[in-house]
Design a protein around this motif. Sequence first.
Motif, PDB file in Angstrom:
ATOM      1  N   THR A 225       4.526   4.506 -14.654  1.00 50.72           N
ATOM      2  CA  THR A 225       5.026   3.128 -14.054  1.00 50.72           C
ATOM      3  C   THR A 225       6.386   2.859 -14.499  1.00 50.72           C
ATOM      4  OG1 THR A 225       2.919   2.690 -13.625  1.00 50.72           O
ATOM      5  CG2 THR A 225       4.455   0.957 -13.445  1.00 50.72           C
ATOM      6  N   ASP A 226       7.465   2.715 -13.758  1.00 50.15           N
ATOM      7  CA  ASP A 226       8.790   2.516 -14.293  1.00 50.15           C
ATOM      8  C   ASP A 226       8.955   0.846 -14.490  1.00 50.15           C
ATOM      9  OD1 ASP A 226      11.318   3.020 -15.663  1.00 50.15           O
ATOM     10  OD2 ASP A 226      12.241   3.279 -13.513  1.00 50.15           O
ATOM     11  N   ALA A 227       8.163   0.261 -14.886  1.00 49.07           N
ATOM     12  CA  ALA A 227       8.191  -1.338 -15.050  1.00 49.07           C
ATOM     13  C   ALA A 227       6.992  -1.673 -16.153  1.00 49.07           C
ATOM     14  CB  ALA A 227       7.712  -1.892 -13.613  1.00 49.07           C
TER      15      ALA A 227
ATOM     16  N   LEU B  83       0.923  -1.234   0.022  1.00 51.44           N
ATOM     17  CA  LEU B  83      -0.109  -0.051   0.064  1.00 51.44           C
ATOM     18  C   LEU B  83       0.838   1.191   0.200  1.00 51.44           C
ATOM     19  CD1 LEU B  83      -3.044   0.866   0.284  1.00 51.44           C
ATOM     20  CD2 LEU B  83      -2.365   1.034   2.834  1.00 51.44           C
ATOM     21  N   MET B  84       0.912   2.072  -1.233  1.00 51.04           N
ATOM     22  CA  MET B  84       1.972   3.016  -1.357  1.00 51.04           C
ATOM     23  C   MET B  84       1.663   3.939  -2.447  1.00 51.04           C
ATOM     24  SD  MET B  84       4.435   0.093  -3.087  1.00 51.04           S
ATOM     25  CE  MET B  84       5.447   0.860  -4.179  1.00 51.04           C
ATOM     26  N   PRO B  85       2.203   4.970  -2.245  1.00 49.89           N
ATOM     27  CA  PRO B  85       1.781   6.196  -3.363  1.00 49.89           C
ATOM     28  C   PRO B  85       2.613   5.617  -4.609  1.00 49.89           C
ATOM     29  CG  PRO B  85       3.214   7.141  -1.414  1.00 49.89           C
ATOM     30  CD  PRO B  85       3.212   5.681  -1.279  1.00 49.89           C
ATOM     31  N   HIS B  86       1.978   6.090  -5.629  1.00 48.90           N
ATOM     32  CA  HIS B  86       2.595   5.393  -7.000  1.00 48.90           C
ATOM     33  C   HIS B  86       3.843   6.195  -7.348  1.00 48.90           C
ATOM     34  CE1 HIS B  86       1.098   2.941 -10.519  1.00 48.90           C
ATOM     35  NE2 HIS B  86       2.067   3.292 -11.061  1.00 48.90           N
ATOM     36  N   ARG B  87       4.097   7.352  -6.830  1.00 54.47           N
ATOM     37  CA  ARG B  87       5.384   8.110  -7.164  1.00 54.47           C
ATOM     38  C   ARG B  87       6.030   8.349  -5.917  1.00 54.47           C
ATOM     39  NH1 ARG B  87       2.420  11.778 -11.533  1.00 54.47           N
ATOM     40  NH2 ARG B  87       0.940  11.702  -9.653  1.00 54.47           N
ATOM     41  N   ASN B  88       7.205   8.650  -5.967  1.00 50.32           N
ATOM     42  CA  ASN B  88       8.003   9.294  -4.744  1.00 50.32           C
ATOM     43  C   ASN B  88       7.791  10.977  -4.838  1.00 50.32           C
ATOM     44  OD1 ASN B  88       9.408   6.936  -3.691  1.00 50.32           O
ATOM     45  ND2 ASN B  88      10.387   6.989  -5.683  1.00 50.32           N
ATOM     46  N   ALA B  89       8.254  11.559  -3.882  1.00 46.08           N
ATOM     47  CA  ALA B  89       8.019  13.123  -4.013  1.00 46.08           C
ATOM     48  C   ALA B  89       8.519  13.748  -5.108  1.00 46.08           C
ATOM     49  CB  ALA B  89       8.625  13.613  -2.606  1.00 46.08           C
ATOM     50  N   ASP B  90       9.716  13.076  -5.722  1.00 49.38           N
ATOM     51  CA  ASP B  90      10.343  13.567  -6.836  1.00 49.38           C
ATOM     52  C   ASP B  90       9.667  13.315  -8.029  1.00 49.38           C
ATOM     53  OD1 ASP B  90      11.165  11.173  -7.260  1.00 49.38           O
ATOM     54  OD2 ASP B  90      13.318  11.405  -6.987  1.00 49.38           O
ATOM     55  N   GLY B  91       8.681  12.394  -8.266  1.00 51.03           N
ATOM     56  CA  GLY B  91       7.780  12.239  -9.090  1.00 51.03           C
ATOM     57  C   GLY B  91       8.217  10.861  -9.747  1.00 51.03           C
ATOM     58  N   SER B  92       9.376  10.181  -9.226  1.00 52.11           N
ATOM     59  CA  SER B  92       9.923   9.247  -9.918  1.00 52.11           C
ATOM     60  C   SER B  92       8.913   8.109  -9.405  1.00 52.11           C
ATOM     61  CB  SER B  92      11.381   8.733  -9.440  1.00 52.11           C
ATOM     62  OG  SER B  92      11.230   8.568  -8.035  1.00 52.11           O
ATOM     63  N   SER B  93       8.724   6.849 -10.067  1.00 50.38           N
ATOM     64  CA  SER B  93       7.922   5.709  -9.926  1.00 50.38           C
ATOM     65  C   SER B  93       8.384   4.823  -8.750  1.00 50.38           C
ATOM     66  CB  SER B  93       7.854   4.827 -11.271  1.00 50.38           C
ATOM     67  OG  SER B  93       6.885   3.567 -10.998  1.00 50.38           O
ATOM     68  N   THR B  94       7.518   4.462  -7.917  1.00 51.15           N
ATOM     69  CA  THR B  94       7.868   3.585  -6.673  1.00 51.15           C
ATOM     70  C   THR B  94       7.854   2.070  -7.404  1.00 51.15           C
ATOM     71  OG1 THR B  94       5.445   3.577  -6.242  1.00 51.15           O
ATOM     72  CG2 THR B  94       7.036   5.118  -4.974  1.00 51.15           C
TER      73      THR B  94
END
Lengths: 233, 463
Positions: B202-204, B141-152
């Motif tokens: 999404t970086d995958a 359960l997590m945000p889709h992006r980090n604070a800098d906008g990169s994908s989690t």
Amino acid sequence: MTSVPEKPNAKGKLYASVQSALEGISDGASVLVAGYAGRGVPETLLRGLAEIGVGDLTLVCQGAWAQEPGKFGISDLVATGQVKKMVSPLPFHPEYGGPVKDLWESGELELEVVLQGVLAERLRAGGAGIGGVFLPTGARTRFAEGKELRPFDGKEHVLEFALKADIALLRAKTADTLGNMVYDGTGRNWNPIMAMAAALTVAEVDDVFEPGGIDPEMVITQAIFIDRLVLAA
Amino acid sequence: MPGTPLDADAMAHRAAQEMFSGAVVALGPGLPCRLPDRLPIGGVWFLADSGVVGVRGMDTNTSAVDAEGDSVALIFGGAFTGLVEIAGILRGGHTDIAVLQPAQVAANGDFVHWTTAATNGLFAPGSAVDMAYGASKVVALMPHRNADGSSTIAGECSLPVDGAGQVDIIITDVAVINVGQDGLELVETAPGWTADEVVAMTDAPLAVSSDLKEMTFQVPTLEIPDKVYASAVEALKDVPEGAIINVDGFAGPGGMAHYLMVGLRDLGVKGLQLISNTAGVARVSGFGAPNIIDHSILVENNQVAKATASYPVSPSASRPSAFEKAYNRGETELEVVPQGTLAERLRCGGAGVAAFYTPTGAGTLLAEGKEARTINGKDYILETGLRADFCIIRGHKADTLGNVVYKGTSRNFNPVMATTAKITVVEVDEIVEPGQLGPEEIVTPGLFVDRIVVRPADFSAYL
């Protein structure tokens, strides 16, 4: 609970001072310190360790939470420079940082990160005379590196060895003079298991009663595991 | 234009749809810790790795904290445990769902927990890894992006992995993604979001399900199932032939589930493999009440194929037990295990420890055929965890959620056995309401107990 005496009794394993209760701890000792997120932390004993000034300690504990004014925790003891190494599942809060992070980064403090449930099981093994256990936790990660692996029921397991220490510093709610103890809420945490896994166990408590003052059905840590008691400051 | 990312409440409500009545749900730090506050539900056991079974939600000045260090209250019927018991609940197959907030999840279900750039080279797994390896289903359960906008969510984790291939489903603030054998599959998008938008951020590699749905936020109505059964026979009627059954039976007085034993006898199910301290000596020893009821009633009814026990024979050679007679006639098998080893094997079976090195019996007949190992100069033998299909135990009182307290030495094997069976049935003198057994006094938390029956005060009808 059965009826309890009104006044604590200063006999049995109850030591008059923190200094005397910590007598025998020497440089290089391995020390189990109970506590989880500020509950069940032996603050009086940690302060006592700082005052005695023994060094090169190896602490086994949940980890360091934020320092709080008027409280004395793992962070404060580490800040004195008496700790050489810490074994912990949460050495410091990633956002808070603090003395543990600072000293680790400057190379003055060694950290060994372990998984919480694995640490619990290793301490239990130490306390219960088990040499080692095969656990599924952490298989195929860095937590399994360098360790013996073996499949059971088609699942990879990691061999973890028992862990024992020279001394355990504990915090309970009440004890009787024999050393039977009960805890308060999540203050229980590491206390019962650490009580079994050290050569010398010292516990600080709010009150000490006569034997019989604690209902036998309610006792969590049996007296045979406890060597010394002090009253919490 | 993409929609607005979901807030934490909406994410929690979607996460609740993964839960079911009576589920045991372990909560990691971060968003998961606050699920009990955000969900107006009972009906599940929320676990805090600080030692709480049955978190109700945040409250001030309580004696409990959660993984965030926040003060929490317990549900009526909640219990405190130590950390080794929590570890066993997580690892031993007792946890249905773990909800974690990883920093990063990979396409193969690997995850990174709390490692960040600020802690590079170090890591703070806490018990997130224990939860991930132990739970039947792992929800990230997590945000889709980090604070800098990169994908989690990444093809591969860029930081050291805390759990290999453990995540089953990812619920973010814009989507729900299943983690399968073939990689990631987008199954739901948040209102206002298209599949293309989610794929782009999404970086995958992310396959889009042919059955793509919009996320909904209906919180299910859950209740801990009714565990009280009308009779021993009702509570045991699905015991199959050949079942492995834990039954306490230290010797005689107390601790033995007489009523459930009678139920097994009356059902007549055959080929039972009993795991018990004795194989029934109360009757020949004449102790306990009713001493006429012990394992012997099952043996004499030709229901016992095997016993695993530490005390299988009568203390008196001139008065052999029913089991000894059957064994001497070649009708039953016997595995003899020292008492402490039996306790430890049960404890390991219940706590997810596959095997352990014990010094007991090293160099004796009991070590034959087992791996021997010297650790720090001491000889050990390898013993394995024991599990059973059913467990019948005797408590003093239970609440309707299945929390149990015992009386005196009748506690003995009961609490450890309760942790090791697929279905645990307890007989008690009295059933009470949740909250009537205090969180500090509960010995067996309710999550271990499936069925409860009241033991009759008088056994004359069952002899």
